[in-house]
Design an enzyme around this catalytic site. Sequence first.
Site, PDB file in Angstrom:
ATOM      1  N   SER A 182       0.831  -1.200   0.000  1.00  0.00           N
ATOM      2  CA  SER A 182       0.000   0.000   0.000  1.00  0.00           C
ATOM      3  C   SER A 182       0.869   1.254   0.000  1.00  0.00           C
ATOM      4  O   SER A 182       0.584   2.218  -0.719  1.00  0.00           O
ATOM      5  CB  SER A 182      -0.923  -0.003   1.220  1.00  0.00           C
ATOM      6  OG  SER A 182      -1.682   1.190   1.265  1.00  0.00           O
ATOM      7  N   TRP A 228       2.399   1.598  -3.411  1.00  0.00           N
ATOM      8  CA  TRP A 228       1.393   2.020  -4.396  1.00  0.00           C
ATOM      9  C   TRP A 228       1.328   3.533  -4.478  1.00  0.00           C
ATOM     10  O   TRP A 228       1.082   4.093  -5.541  1.00  0.00           O
ATOM     11  CB  TRP A 228       0.029   1.453  -4.003  1.00  0.00           C
ATOM     12  CG  TRP A 228      -1.108   1.888  -4.888  1.00  0.00           C
ATOM     13  CD1 TRP A 228      -1.544   1.254  -6.021  1.00  0.00           C
ATOM     14  CD2 TRP A 228      -1.943   3.044  -4.735  1.00  0.00           C
ATOM     15  NE1 TRP A 228      -2.608   1.940  -6.573  1.00  0.00           N
ATOM     16  CE2 TRP A 228      -2.866   3.052  -5.807  1.00  0.00           C
ATOM     17  CE3 TRP A 228      -1.998   4.073  -3.810  1.00  0.00           C
ATOM     18  CZ2 TRP A 228      -3.827   4.037  -5.961  1.00  0.00           C
ATOM     19  CZ3 TRP A 228      -2.956   5.062  -3.946  1.00  0.00           C
ATOM     20  CH2 TRP A 228      -3.856   5.043  -5.012  1.00  0.00           C
ATOM     21  N   HIS A 229       1.556   4.199  -3.349  1.00  0.00           N
ATOM     22  CA  HIS A 229       1.431   5.653  -3.315  1.00  0.00           C
ATOM     23  C   HIS A 229       2.551   6.370  -4.067  1.00  0.00           C
ATOM     24  O   HIS A 229       2.359   7.523  -4.473  1.00  0.00           O
ATOM     25  CB  HIS A 229       1.382   6.154  -1.871  1.00  0.00           C
ATOM     26  CG  HIS A 229       0.054   5.948  -1.214  1.00  0.00           C
ATOM     27  ND1 HIS A 229      -0.318   4.746  -0.644  1.00  0.00           N
ATOM     28  CD2 HIS A 229      -1.006   6.785  -1.044  1.00  0.00           C
ATOM     29  CE1 HIS A 229      -1.538   4.854  -0.155  1.00  0.00           C
ATOM     30  NE2 HIS A 229      -1.985   6.068  -0.388  1.00  0.00           N
ATOM     31  N   GLY A 230       3.680   5.751  -4.252  1.00  0.00           N
ATOM     32  CA  GLY A 230       4.720   6.447  -4.995  1.00  0.00           C
ATOM     33  C   GLY A 230       6.071   5.770  -4.888  1.00  0.00           C
ATOM     34  O   GLY A 230       6.313   4.924  -4.031  1.00  0.00           O
ATOM     35  N   PHE A 235      -0.460  10.171  -7.496  1.00  0.00           N
ATOM     36  CA  PHE A 235      -0.356   8.751  -7.221  1.00  0.00           C
ATOM     37  C   PHE A 235      -1.068   7.926  -8.272  1.00  0.00           C
ATOM     38  O   PHE A 235      -0.942   6.719  -8.296  1.00  0.00           O
ATOM     39  CB  PHE A 235      -0.942   8.429  -5.839  1.00  0.00           C
ATOM     40  CG  PHE A 235      -0.302   9.230  -4.732  1.00  0.00           C
ATOM     41  CD1 PHE A 235       1.068   9.417  -4.707  1.00  0.00           C
ATOM     42  CD2 PHE A 235      -1.076   9.780  -3.735  1.00  0.00           C
ATOM     43  CE1 PHE A 235       1.665  10.167  -3.700  1.00  0.00           C
ATOM     44  CE2 PHE A 235      -0.499  10.512  -2.712  1.00  0.00           C
ATOM     45  CZ  PHE A 235       0.869  10.709  -2.702  1.00  0.00           C
TER      46      PHE A 235
END
Length: 478
Positions: free
Chosen positions: A322, A325-327, A478
């Site tokens: 997770s 996934w954001h960056g 994102f």
Amino acid sequence: MLFNSINFALFLPVVFLLYWFVINRSLKAQNILLLASSYFFYASWDYRFLFLLIFSTMLDYFTGIKIAGAKNIAYKKTWLWISIGVNLGFLAFFKYYNFFSVSFSEAVAHLGFRVDPWTIKVILPIGISFYTFHGLSYVIDIYKERIRPEKSFINYAVFVSFFPLLVAGPIERATHLLPQIKKKRLFDHARAIDGLRQILWGLFKKVVIADQCSQYVNVIFNGSASFSGSEHIVGAVLFTFQIYCDFSGYSDIALGVARLFGIELLRNFAFPYFSRDIAEFWRRWHISLSSWFKDYLYIPLGGSKGGLWMKIRNTFIIFLVSGFWHGANWTFIIWGGLNAIYFLPLLILNKNRANLEIVAKGKLLPTAWEFAGMVFTFSITVFAWIFFRAASVGGAVKYIAEIFTAPFFTYPIRLNIPFTLLICFFLIVEWFGREYQYALGKPDIAFPKIARWSFYYVLVLSIWYFAGAEQQFIYFQF
């Protein structure tokens, strides 16, 4: 085209009028209009990446058909992995190529080898993390025989690229959204009014709270050495409000706009800062992403069915993925890891589902124990957000260190008094609306008409007063 822009304020009424008053007798025409409007909306950001959205849509549309028509499991798996490989391949290239290149060169440098990283200037296509997950869930659901493939390309394309959710979610499921796209929709005045209320509250959170918080946050984080320890804490707390009001504000606008067209999107936030523990926080924060990872990663890994060590392993995988996934930055991975560590005691003690209902349901105030839990959960969340906001791990560590090394008891940076009062106003409205789908979701009948309209005028005037240069939503990156 930002939700908080003049362009969108012109775009939305035009599409709305055409949708309900010109082509309202034909469902197919309405869906074609939604698709054309969505592609126009996306192209207004960068028309060069519209082909990528269309290619991804076509890939998963035809892959779904191939999987459903496969005569053996090997053939089904082949098409499934083609979809997964191509989708994640695009995502990895555009979002993570330079991260892996630089990280590899730094890793081998510690072994005594010198490797110059080959980096290229990659522009991140807006919304790619969201529409990629739309397509992946659709293909996986077909593979698992939860749904049948959609025969109409128009319908499927609207599911993937419906403009309210296209660039920052919520991450939809075909089982939820496709049936609504295929069903005849009739104009519902009450639903439209409810949608407008949610749009208004979303704009208030974005323009009045988030954008004003960002002014203080940017100054403090970019010049942290010149501020006191107490001002560092103020900066971290304000970023906590900024990211919530920015992202949940976007989600409120998206859900409200979709409701204007007779479509209900998945709820994405449920008052997370009123959570009494970190498990409850993650059930209420970015719900569509958390549930996506639960259904398509956590459960396939074994979920909570195995022993304690398997549960711990799967929990860390979910939170680290997770974060990633954001960056493409180690700060996001550490942020995810911190939340996994926060979650661990609840998991070990089997207390991770202790708080399923909203706090103080049916009551005016929480108990002392509930309040203490809310304060503690909010505090550790603020700490984790420092890593999320910082440009680098070193920058986050430096910021945290300066909380304790700078003159701590110096009076913190003075906030604008009207803005401070509006933050208090925002918290009060959220608290009293916490049992509903969004803060203004309480039925109109509960308040006199004059009180309702006075309240709406306060919101509109506040938005007008604080509106300035259009600021992008944080999750667009994102």
